[in-house]
Design a protein around this motif. Structure first.
Motif, mmCIF file in Angstrom:
data_model
loop_
_atom_site.group_PDB
_atom_site.id
_atom_site.type_symbol
_atom_site.label_atom_id
_atom_site.label_comp_id
_atom_site.label_asym_id
_atom_site.label_seq_id
_atom_site.Cartn_x
_atom_site.Cartn_y
_atom_site.Cartn_z
ATOM 1 N N ALA A 195 8.257 6.554 12.699
ATOM 2 C CA ALA A 195 8.624 6.666 11.291
ATOM 3 C C ALA A 195 9.302 5.368 10.879
ATOM 4 N N VAL A 196 8.861 4.821 9.772
ATOM 5 C CA VAL A 196 9.513 3.635 9.223
ATOM 6 C C VAL A 196 10.600 4.149 8.284
ATOM 7 N N GLU A 197 11.833 3.854 8.625
ATOM 8 C CA GLU A 197 12.959 4.353 7.840
ATOM 9 C C GLU A 197 12.967 3.741 6.447
ATOM 10 N N ALA A 198 13.563 4.454 5.522
ATOM 11 C CA ALA A 198 13.655 3.992 4.137
ATOM 12 C C ALA A 198 14.347 2.638 4.068
ATOM 13 N N LYS A 199 13.749 1.735 3.297
ATOM 14 C CA LYS A 199 14.294 0.387 3.053
ATOM 15 C C LYS A 199 14.427 -0.452 4.317
ATOM 16 N N LYS A 200 13.654 -0.157 5.368
ATOM 17 C CA LYS A 200 13.700 -0.904 6.632
ATOM 18 C C LYS A 200 12.368 -1.574 6.891
ATOM 19 N N GLN A 201 12.396 -2.589 7.762
ATOM 20 C CA GLN A 201 11.180 -3.298 8.167
ATOM 21 C C GLN A 201 11.080 -3.265 9.683
ATOM 22 N N ILE A 202 9.851 -3.078 10.182
ATOM 23 C CA ILE A 202 9.589 -3.110 11.615
ATOM 24 C C ILE A 202 8.449 -4.084 11.890
ATOM 25 N N THR A 203 8.398 -4.584 13.100
ATOM 26 C CA THR A 203 7.281 -5.415 13.542
ATOM 27 C C THR A 203 6.648 -4.708 14.730
ATOM 28 N N GLU A 204 5.350 -4.444 14.662
ATOM 29 C CA GLU A 204 4.662 -3.653 15.684
ATOM 30 C C GLU A 204 3.324 -4.278 16.052
ATOM 31 N N LYS A 205 2.670 -3.685 17.079
ATOM 32 C CA LYS A 205 1.390 -4.171 17.575
ATOM 33 C C LYS A 205 0.367 -3.046 17.606
ATOM 34 N N VAL B 160 0.858 -1.177 0.000
ATOM 35 C CA VAL B 160 0.000 0.000 0.000
ATOM 36 C C VAL B 160 0.897 1.230 0.000
ATOM 37 N N SER B 161 0.964 1.923 -1.109
ATOM 38 C CA SER B 161 1.673 3.201 -1.201
ATOM 39 C C SER B 161 3.052 3.162 -0.552
ATOM 40 N N SER B 162 3.943 2.353 -1.077
ATOM 41 C CA SER B 162 5.342 2.202 -0.650
ATOM 42 C C SER B 162 5.536 1.464 0.671
ATOM 43 N N LEU B 163 4.470 0.934 1.249
ATOM 44 C CA LEU B 163 4.577 0.118 2.458
ATOM 45 C C LEU B 163 4.104 -1.293 2.145
ATOM 46 N N VAL B 164 4.862 -2.281 2.611
ATOM 47 C CA VAL B 164 4.459 -3.679 2.451
ATOM 48 C C VAL B 164 4.061 -4.191 3.829
ATOM 49 N N PHE B 165 2.794 -4.584 3.972
ATOM 50 C CA PHE B 165 2.277 -5.139 5.216
ATOM 51 C C PHE B 165 2.314 -6.656 5.107
ATOM 52 N N SER B 166 2.873 -7.320 6.102
ATOM 53 C CA SER B 166 2.930 -8.779 6.080
ATOM 54 C C SER B 166 2.862 -9.303 7.507
ATOM 55 N N GLU B 167 2.777 -10.622 7.614
ATOM 56 C CA GLU B 167 2.764 -11.327 8.894
ATOM 57 C C GLU B 167 1.686 -10.804 9.839
ATOM 58 N N LEU B 168 0.508 -10.495 9.305
ATOM 59 C CA LEU B 168 -0.578 -10.011 10.139
ATOM 60 C C LEU B 168 -1.121 -11.164 10.977
ATOM 61 N N LYS B 169 -1.063 -11.009 12.301
ATOM 62 C CA LYS B 169 -1.549 -12.036 13.219
ATOM 63 C C LYS B 169 -2.485 -11.384 14.221
ATOM 64 N N GLU C 180 -13.300 -6.938 25.525
ATOM 65 C CA GLU C 180 -12.225 -7.898 25.300
ATOM 66 C C GLU C 180 -11.163 -7.202 24.468
ATOM 67 N N LEU C 181 -9.903 -7.503 24.762
ATOM 68 C CA LEU C 181 -8.799 -6.854 24.077
ATOM 69 C C LEU C 181 -8.229 -7.794 23.017
ATOM 70 N N TYR C 182 -8.068 -7.281 21.801
ATOM 71 C CA TYR C 182 -7.464 -8.020 20.699
ATOM 72 C C TYR C 182 -6.177 -7.318 20.286
ATOM 73 N N ARG C 183 -5.191 -8.110 19.885
ATOM 74 C CA ARG C 183 -3.907 -7.561 19.457
ATOM 75 C C ARG C 183 -3.643 -7.984 18.015
ATOM 76 N N LEU C 184 -3.317 -7.004 17.186
ATOM 77 C CA LEU C 184 -2.893 -7.249 15.809
ATOM 78 C C LEU C 184 -1.398 -7.006 15.756
ATOM 79 N N GLN C 185 -0.654 -8.028 15.383
ATOM 80 C CA GLN C 185 0.785 -7.886 15.202
ATOM 81 C C GLN C 185 1.055 -7.952 13.712
ATOM 82 N N LEU C 186 1.916 -7.042 13.227
ATOM 83 C CA LEU C 186 2.185 -7.007 11.797
ATOM 84 C C LEU C 186 3.587 -6.483 11.538
ATOM 85 N N ALA C 187 4.107 -6.879 10.398
ATOM 86 C CA ALA C 187 5.408 -6.388 9.931
ATOM 87 C C ALA C 187 5.138 -5.376 8.828
ATOM 88 N N ILE C 188 5.877 -4.272 8.878
ATOM 89 C CA ILE C 188 5.720 -3.201 7.902
ATOM 90 C C ILE C 188 7.089 -2.897 7.309
#
Length: 157
Positions: free
Chosen positions: A115-125, A43-52, A70-78
């Motif tokens: 901020a997601v740095e250029a050419k980097k990947q992060i995993t967040e919740k 999506v617009s220069s971001l790749v979303f993956s590993e959505l759990k 109830e609390l739900y957690r979405l974990q994803l890599a961007i």
């Protein structure tokens, strides 16, 4: 001698009581049988993956909220595939519940917001607080500043 022993023990108790605690403990989670599709999305220069998506511990709620939510957690890599840093936050995500309502993220200290740095990947919740008995039907990402929009369908396996 008893006074010295008393002073030493009192000082020791005060020091132990003043030690920092780890209040940023990760809430315990129990996996629910949900699958987020599509798995990999650009999506617009971001790749979303590993959505759990998982059901999380309600320890973040006060006692009255624990009874109704109830609390739900979405974990994803961007991954940022552009040459520029891209700001992204949990506030750009919302969930559509089985009750037909859109729920904004539930703010926590360890949620996505950076901020997601250029050419980097992060995993967040990202966390969502849903009324008990409801489930998440869709996860929606919308960044109006960058004209980016994506929906992910959540289904039981």
């Amino acid at each position: 001698m008893k006074r010295i022993l008393f002073i030493v023990l009192s000082s020791l108790l005060i020091l132990v009581g003043c030690t920092p605690t780890n209040d940023n403990q990760e809430p315990t989670t129990t996996e629910i049988k949900s699958q987020v599709t599509p798995v990999n999305t650009m999506v617009s220069s971001l790749v979303f993956s590993e959505l759990k998506l998982s059901k999380s511990s309600n320890e973040m709620f006060d006692k009255t909220e624990q009874k109704k939510n109830e609390l739900y957690r979405l974990q994803l890599a961007i991954k940022n595939i552009s040459e520029d840093n891209i700001l992204i936050s949990a506030a750009q995500f919302k969930a559509l519940t089985s009750g037909g309502k859109y729920i904004r993220n539930f703010p926590t200290l360890d949620e996505l917001g950076q901020a997601v740095e250029a050419k980097k990947q992060i995993t967040e919740k990202i966390y969502f607080a849903l009324p008990k008995g409801q489930t998440i039907e869709k996860i929606i990402y919308e960044d109006k500043d960058r004209a980016a929009y994506q929906e992910w369908k959540v289904s039981s396996k």
